[in-house]
Design a protein around this motif. Sequence first.
Motif, PDB file in Angstrom:
ATOM      1  N   VAL A  60       0.861  -1.156   0.131  1.00 16.05           N
ATOM      2  CA  VAL A  60       0.195  -0.027  -0.076  1.00 16.05           C
ATOM      3  C   VAL A  60       1.006   1.389   0.003  1.00 16.05           C
ATOM      4  CG1 VAL A  60      -0.266  -0.047   2.618  1.00 16.05           C
ATOM      5  CG2 VAL A  60      -1.751   1.210   1.107  1.00 16.05           C
ATOM      6  N   GLY A  61       0.562   2.289  -1.019  1.00 18.28           N
ATOM      7  CA  GLY A  61       1.452   3.151  -1.065  1.00 18.28           C
ATOM      8  C   GLY A  61       1.038   4.358  -2.185  1.00 18.28           C
ATOM      9  N   SER A  73      -1.824   9.979   4.958  1.00 19.09           N
ATOM     10  CA  SER A  73      -1.308  10.189   6.450  1.00 19.09           C
ATOM     11  C   SER A  73      -0.470   9.003   6.635  1.00 19.09           C
ATOM     12  CB  SER A  73      -2.452  10.655   7.306  1.00 19.09           C
ATOM     13  OG  SER A  73      -3.316   9.673   7.439  1.00 19.09           O
ATOM     14  N   VAL A  74       0.120   9.093   7.895  1.00 18.42           N
ATOM     15  CA  VAL A  74       0.743   7.799   8.320  1.00 18.42           C
ATOM     16  C   VAL A  74      -0.200   6.878   8.821  1.00 18.42           C
ATOM     17  CG1 VAL A  74       2.298   7.273  10.254  1.00 18.42           C
ATOM     18  CG2 VAL A  74       2.926   9.229   8.926  1.00 18.42           C
ATOM     19  N   ALA A  75      -1.179   7.493   9.583  1.00 17.26           N
ATOM     20  CA  ALA A  75      -2.238   6.628  10.160  1.00 17.26           C
ATOM     21  C   ALA A  75      -3.010   5.903   9.083  1.00 17.26           C
ATOM     22  CB  ALA A  75      -3.181   7.585  11.011  1.00 17.26           C
ATOM     23  N   GLN A  76      -3.231   6.659   7.973  1.00 15.07           N
ATOM     24  CA  GLN A  76      -4.078   5.704   6.865  1.00 15.07           C
ATOM     25  C   GLN A  76      -3.152   4.675   6.396  1.00 15.07           C
ATOM     26  OE1 GLN A  76      -4.874   8.540   3.452  1.00 15.07           O
ATOM     27  NE2 GLN A  76      -6.476   7.053   2.850  1.00 15.07           N
ATOM     28  N   LEU A  77      -2.044   4.854   6.146  1.00  8.81           N
ATOM     29  CA  LEU A  77      -0.996   3.986   5.430  1.00  8.81           C
ATOM     30  C   LEU A  77      -0.918   2.735   6.636  1.00  8.81           C
ATOM     31  CD1 LEU A  77       1.806   5.957   3.961  1.00  8.81           C
ATOM     32  CD2 LEU A  77      -0.179   4.721   2.564  1.00  8.81           C
ATOM     33  N   VAL A  78      -0.731   3.257   7.871  1.00 10.62           N
ATOM     34  CA  VAL A  78      -0.402   2.108   8.687  1.00 10.62           C
ATOM     35  C   VAL A  78      -1.813   1.241   8.936  1.00 10.62           C
ATOM     36  CG1 VAL A  78      -0.270   1.661  11.256  1.00 10.62           C
ATOM     37  CG2 VAL A  78       1.109   3.358  10.021  1.00 10.62           C
ATOM     38  N   HIS A 113       5.646   8.033   4.140  1.00 10.15           N
ATOM     39  CA  HIS A 113       5.823   6.591   3.803  1.00 10.15           C
ATOM     40  C   HIS A 113       6.756   6.024   5.011  1.00 10.15           C
ATOM     41  CE1 HIS A 113       3.423   7.403   0.458  1.00 10.15           C
ATOM     42  NE2 HIS A 113       3.262   5.976   0.161  1.00 10.15           N
ATOM     43  N   ILE A 114       7.970   6.452   4.978  1.00 11.51           N
ATOM     44  CA  ILE A 114       9.068   6.102   5.739  1.00 11.51           C
ATOM     45  C   ILE A 114       8.356   5.891   7.176  1.00 11.51           C
ATOM     46  CG2 ILE A 114      11.221   6.276   6.653  1.00 11.51           C
ATOM     47  CD1 ILE A 114      12.111   7.781   4.241  1.00 11.51           C
ATOM     48  N   ARG A 115       7.777   6.930   7.842  1.00 15.62           N
ATOM     49  CA  ARG A 115       7.246   6.872   9.095  1.00 15.62           C
ATOM     50  C   ARG A 115       6.200   5.749   9.116  1.00 15.62           C
ATOM     51  NH1 ARG A 115       6.655  13.619   8.967  1.00 15.62           N
ATOM     52  NH2 ARG A 115       8.974  13.917   9.031  1.00 15.62           N
ATOM     53  N   ALA A 116       5.203   5.766   8.165  1.00 14.23           N
ATOM     54  CA  ALA A 116       4.310   4.576   8.251  1.00 14.23           C
ATOM     55  C   ALA A 116       5.083   3.436   8.103  1.00 14.23           C
ATOM     56  CB  ALA A 116       3.511   4.922   7.053  1.00 14.23           C
ATOM     57  N   ALA A 117       6.045   2.947   7.373  1.00 15.72           N
ATOM     58  CA  ALA A 117       6.718   1.719   7.445  1.00 15.72           C
ATOM     59  C   ALA A 117       7.327   1.180   8.911  1.00 15.72           C
ATOM     60  CB  ALA A 117       7.663   1.732   6.546  1.00 15.72           C
ATOM     61  N   ARG A 118       7.787   2.387   9.668  1.00 17.43           N
ATOM     62  CA  ARG A 118       8.488   2.118  10.908  1.00 17.43           C
ATOM     63  C   ARG A 118       7.336   1.788  11.973  1.00 17.43           C
ATOM     64  NH1 ARG A 118      11.853   7.100  12.480  1.00 17.43           N
ATOM     65  NH2 ARG A 118      12.279   5.780  14.278  1.00 17.43           N
ATOM     66  N   GLU A 119       6.207   2.724  11.770  1.00 16.94           N
ATOM     67  CA  GLU A 119       5.410   2.283  12.718  1.00 16.94           C
ATOM     68  C   GLU A 119       4.667   1.051  12.478  1.00 16.94           C
ATOM     69  OE1 GLU A 119       0.962   4.367  14.090  1.00 16.94           O
ATOM     70  OE2 GLU A 119       2.540   5.717  13.472  1.00 16.94           O
ATOM     71  N   ALA A 120       4.424   0.611  11.390  1.00 17.73           N
ATOM     72  CA  ALA A 120       3.596  -0.684  10.852  1.00 17.73           C
ATOM     73  C   ALA A 120       4.447  -1.786  11.179  1.00 17.73           C
ATOM     74  CB  ALA A 120       3.045  -0.423   9.470  1.00 17.73           C
ATOM     75  N   GLY A 121       5.756  -1.607  10.952  1.00 20.12           N
ATOM     76  CA  GLY A 121       6.649  -2.833  11.164  1.00 20.12           C
ATOM     77  C   GLY A 121       6.881  -3.436   9.956  1.00 20.12           C
ATOM     78  N   LYS A 122       6.608  -2.829   8.679  1.00 21.86           N
ATOM     79  CA  LYS A 122       6.591  -3.470   7.364  1.00 21.86           C
ATOM     80  C   LYS A 122       7.760  -2.586   6.569  1.00 21.86           C
ATOM     81  CE  LYS A 122       2.156  -5.360   7.743  1.00 21.86           C
ATOM     82  NZ  LYS A 122       0.799  -6.036   7.151  1.00 21.86           N
TER      83      LYS A 122
END
Length: 258
Positions: A60-61, A73-78, A113-122
Amino acid sequence: MFIDSHCHIDFPELAERADELMANMAANQVSHALCVSVNLPEWPRVVAMAERYAHVYASVGVHPDYEDEVEPSVAQLVALAQHPKVIAIGETGLDYYRLQGDLEWQRERFRVHIRAAREAGKPLIIHTRSAAEDTLRIMAEEKASEASGVMHCFTESQAVAEAAIAQNFYISFSGIVTFKKAEELKEVARTIPLERMLIETDSPYLAPMPFRGKQNQPAYVKHVAEHIADLRGISVAEVAAATTANFKRLFKLEGVLA
């Protein structure tokens, strides 16, 4: 077996042939494929492809070329990344080749996207074109190494490959590496550590030799592997085993994929 680490089989010109593509994958020992998102309005068809076929996964991105988009947003991507078939964030990154002018929006989207990846662990799927310096800088500033990821459809220099690997990223080669004039890229494919390599098609684009100029598909990823094996003087089986193991490790599928 081979794995196509990046394709767009949700695109209409491929989706209408989905069952045929899956049969072709099986016939060419391509066991799995990652169908990659380019924007959010069309993301449902990406995840639908992954839901339809057990051996297809999704990301997703929002691609950096998609200028007129509501910014995720970070929250949406996560939240979207919680789908059980979504294994990555992206594709994201920077592209200064196709777009000109003030591209700060592109850099900010990349950071999100980078922040979302770190938060989601993906892990991240990164696209970079004519923007390697800024791409690597933002990766470092946002600690992309904590998420890890892949520099997809790699076309940059040996130095860029080494810098990305130093940030805990993998390098993915597409059909471009089979093109006659891609000498610098061939040298990168010869020399980077095999344990940091992935292969892909980027279908429907960039079909490898001997299909250059035709519509690409995941089954053709074996031709990328064959060419890399020739470049490195090793067996195709060795490239297949290494890139398959790397895919499983990066996308946290060890013990999940047979």
